[in-house]
Design an enzyme around this catalytic site. Sequence first.
Site, PDB file in Angstrom:
ATOM      1  N   LYS A 287      16.148 -20.034  28.746  1.00  0.00           N
ATOM      2  CA  LYS A 287      16.992 -19.291  27.812  1.00  0.00           C
ATOM      3  C   LYS A 287      17.731 -18.207  28.607  1.00  0.00           C
ATOM      4  CE  LYS A 287      16.667 -17.661  23.067  1.00  0.00           C
ATOM      5  NZ  LYS A 287      15.854 -17.631  21.862  1.00  0.00           N
ATOM      6  N   GLU A 377       7.414 -20.681   7.284  1.00  0.00           N
ATOM      7  CA  GLU A 377       7.345 -19.767   6.141  1.00  0.00           C
ATOM      8  C   GLU A 377       6.360 -20.253   5.089  1.00  0.00           C
ATOM      9  OE1 GLU A 377      10.158 -20.746   7.620  1.00  0.00           O
ATOM     10  OE2 GLU A 377      10.960 -18.865   8.389  1.00  0.00           O
ATOM     11  N   ARG A 405      12.431 -21.023   1.497  1.00  0.00           N
ATOM     12  CA  ARG A 405      11.636 -22.170   1.931  1.00  0.00           C
ATOM     13  C   ARG A 405      10.277 -22.256   1.242  1.00  0.00           C
ATOM     14  NH1 ARG A 405      12.873 -24.349   7.580  1.00  0.00           N
ATOM     15  NH2 ARG A 405      15.014 -24.804   7.013  1.00  0.00           N
TER      16      ARG A 405
HETATM   17  C1  LIG Z   1      13.626 -21.034   8.526  1.00  0.00           C
HETATM   18  C2  LIG Z   1      13.986 -20.063   9.619  1.00  0.00           C
HETATM   19  N1  LIG Z   1      13.087 -19.122   9.995  1.00  0.00           N
HETATM   20  C3  LIG Z   1      13.412 -18.251  10.963  1.00  0.00           C
HETATM   21  C4  LIG Z   1      14.633 -18.298  11.573  1.00  0.00           C
HETATM   22  C5  LIG Z   1      15.022 -17.246  12.599  1.00  0.00           C
HETATM   23  N2  LIG Z   1      15.265 -17.831  13.914  1.00  0.00           N
HETATM   24  C6  LIG Z   1      16.494 -18.073  14.389  1.00  0.00           C
HETATM   25  S1  LIG Z   1      16.509 -18.729  15.899  1.00  0.00           S
HETATM   26  C7  LIG Z   1      14.832 -18.684  15.970  1.00  0.00           C
HETATM   27  C8  LIG Z   1      14.134 -19.166  17.198  1.00  0.00           C
HETATM   28  C9  LIG Z   1      14.468 -20.570  17.492  1.00  0.00           C
HETATM   29  O1  LIG Z   1      13.801 -20.939  18.660  1.00  0.00           O
HETATM   30  P1  LIG Z   1      14.182 -22.304  19.342  1.00  0.00           P
HETATM   31  O2  LIG Z   1      14.334 -23.357  18.311  1.00  0.00           O
HETATM   32  O3  LIG Z   1      13.197 -22.557  20.406  1.00  0.00           O
HETATM   33  O4  LIG Z   1      15.612 -22.040  19.954  1.00  0.00           O
HETATM   34  P2  LIG Z   1      16.025 -21.116  21.185  1.00  0.00           P
HETATM   35  O5  LIG Z   1      16.557 -19.852  20.579  1.00  0.00           O
HETATM   36  O6  LIG Z   1      14.812 -20.860  22.024  1.00  0.00           O
HETATM   37  O7  LIG Z   1      17.049 -21.879  21.890  1.00  0.00           O
HETATM   38  C10 LIG Z   1      14.286 -18.151  14.811  1.00  0.00           C
HETATM   39  C11 LIG Z   1      12.855 -17.922  14.567  1.00  0.00           C
HETATM   40  C12 LIG Z   1      15.528 -19.291  11.150  1.00  0.00           C
HETATM   41  N3  LIG Z   1      16.754 -19.401  11.676  1.00  0.00           N
HETATM   42  N4  LIG Z   1      15.185 -20.154  10.192  1.00  0.00           N
END
Ligand SMILES: Cc1ncc(C[n+]2csc(CCOP(=O)(O)OP(=O)(O)O)c2C)c(N)n1
Length: 639
Positions: A287, A377, A405
């Site tokens: 990242k 969630e 959700r």
């Molecule tokens: C249902 C939901 N819960 C929480 C989030 C907040 N959120 C946005 S990006 C993220 C992390 C995603 O991690 P990953 O899929 O590994 O992607 P990366 O940012 O590491 O590329 C979170 C928790 C969300 N977008 N949707």
Amino acid sequence: MIEPGELLANINSPDDLKKHAQSELVKICDELRQFIIDNVSVYGGHFGASLGVVELTVALHYVFHTPYDQLVWDVGHQAYGHKILTGRRDDFHTNRQYGGLSGFPKRKESEYDTFGVGHSSTSISGALGMAVASQFKGLEDKQHIAVIGDGAMTGGMAFEAMNHAGVANSNILIILNDNCMSIDPNVGALKDYLTDITTSHTYNKVRDEVWNLLGKFSKFGKNAQEVASKVENTVKSFLLSQSNLFESLNLRYFGPVDGHDVNHLVSVLNDLKDIKGPKILHVVTAKGKGYGPSEKGDQTTWHAPGTFDKVTGEIYKKTHDTAQPPKYQDVFGHTMVELAEKNDKIMGVTPAMPSGSSLNIMMKAMPDRAFDVGIAEQHAVTFSAGLATQGLIPYCNIYSSFMQRAFDQVVHDVCIQNLPVNFCLDRAGFAGADGPTHHGAYDISFMRAIPNMIVAAPMNEQELRNLMYTAQLPREGSAFTIRYPRGQGVMPEWRTPFEQITIGKGRVIREGVDLAILTFGHIGNYAVEATDSLTEEGIEVGHFDMRFVKPIDEELLHHICKNYSKIITVEDGCLPGGFGTAVLEFIADNNYQCTVKRLGIPDRIVEHGSQQQLHKECGFDAEGIKNSVLEVLTPVAVK
Ligand SMILES: Cc1ncc(C[n+]2csc(CCOP(=O)(O)OP(=O)(O)O)c2C)c(N)n1
């Protein structure tokens, strides 16, 4: 305007990208990465995730025939490179601005955005639906690709979709973008499993040999491919007797591969194009790749850093001469620790938002009493219900829009069983630049619909602390929801002593003549501004901070309805079924004759912009409230 590099400057579509020799892809990746850095440093937005998938994005659009082939990004915060390569380069400086490009893929913005996203873990289901539709239509050549992060892979929906994909026999490629990060470091057993598989030497050596075999055979026609496939399967099933999770779900597993080697990615994706059926490619990335501070520094900070000096990596912070009010989330985080120090039954739960919710303060201070449960969630709610059955007092902090959700879990696992779970809904109301997927518009309506539920909203930091304090005092059952917005409150001196608030009691802010403004939560501060300004013009209206929408303060409402003939309700939530509706229900049930004007989020999708811009657009900023008062007080001329 920010100038793109010389190659990127001429790429207006994936077709333009395909005109380049593969040998130029590394340079194109460099230019794309630089363009993202240049833009985000000036205009803000998500950062680390898009940098991490630059090579993957270029390889995908180079190999596949988008938009005919369907590319679905999970969450979509990593899709900046995709937007820039698909005709939106020159508009990219408007990203996340009011009236500008959306920060997430959006179907109405581009035909390349095959599926609207913002919430996580939807990509495999969406892509599988597309794949099954193509199969049904006889489009055998069409490819469907879901790109999902290791964080998003912790969400239940991703597993539900893989469970289906494993038997659907459709043409779907899942790309698992594994960077070990969610917003905060990824958590859970799956993360350990992915690390094991990535670092297992035996596995990787045999995997490479199989891969080479497969690559060679695939050039020699169908029979050879079948042989290769058999060899591969035999070796794999032996090798993966350490058990590959994905293989056991009937998804053919490939990888892990280096997600920053664009040429290797191109050749792997070309090979996978020829392999039908459900499959998963495990890609390992970093990242924030390619920009020192984000790659080597704190990746959580660089998830969405705001604007920064791209040369020094210094993130710009607004400076103020006077003490500023804290963010509501920080009041929540610190108050959790204070309360938990006094009450050993208190526990904290967050689904993957430790820093976003500030529960990380408690996780650090009391690691055995505060949990990040992953992007889950539904699980967070039911897990909290389980804690409550054992006499503990869970505070489950979920962003309002992500709570959508877990509605059934709130109904089925908490309220029907009348369990005293506390829900703290952060980012309630307009979320701002993240836009409609993140607006916390509906929680008032859906939470107040459920029996055995208390729903409150603080107008300032002190109320938030006191509501949180009240929520840990013994009560008979009943879940307790406290909703508060993104951003700052209004009280620089916020660490006030705890006081119990009587559940279901509002407060009088000012009495007035003829017209009463009833507000719910922080948005009431706009009403204070409006009434101050009206007073200067000699107009005295009442203002009541109702605090609770359920149970609503009936005594106060009787007082208001008896003394005021005109009412304006203000809420930072959707009008259908919301706070204003609760007031209307009371008026109808009690046969009052007051006229009511409701201000709040209208029954349409409100796009992105700053919170203030959106409040203004919807007519419930201070000026909007004042105008409504004047409108209601001025009798309309009868034509
Ligand atoms: C249902 C939901 N819960 C929480 C989030 C907040 N959120 C946005 S990006 C993220 C992390 C995603 O991690 P990953 O899929 O590994 O992607 P990366 O940012 O590491 O590329 C979170 C928790 C969300 N977008 N949707």
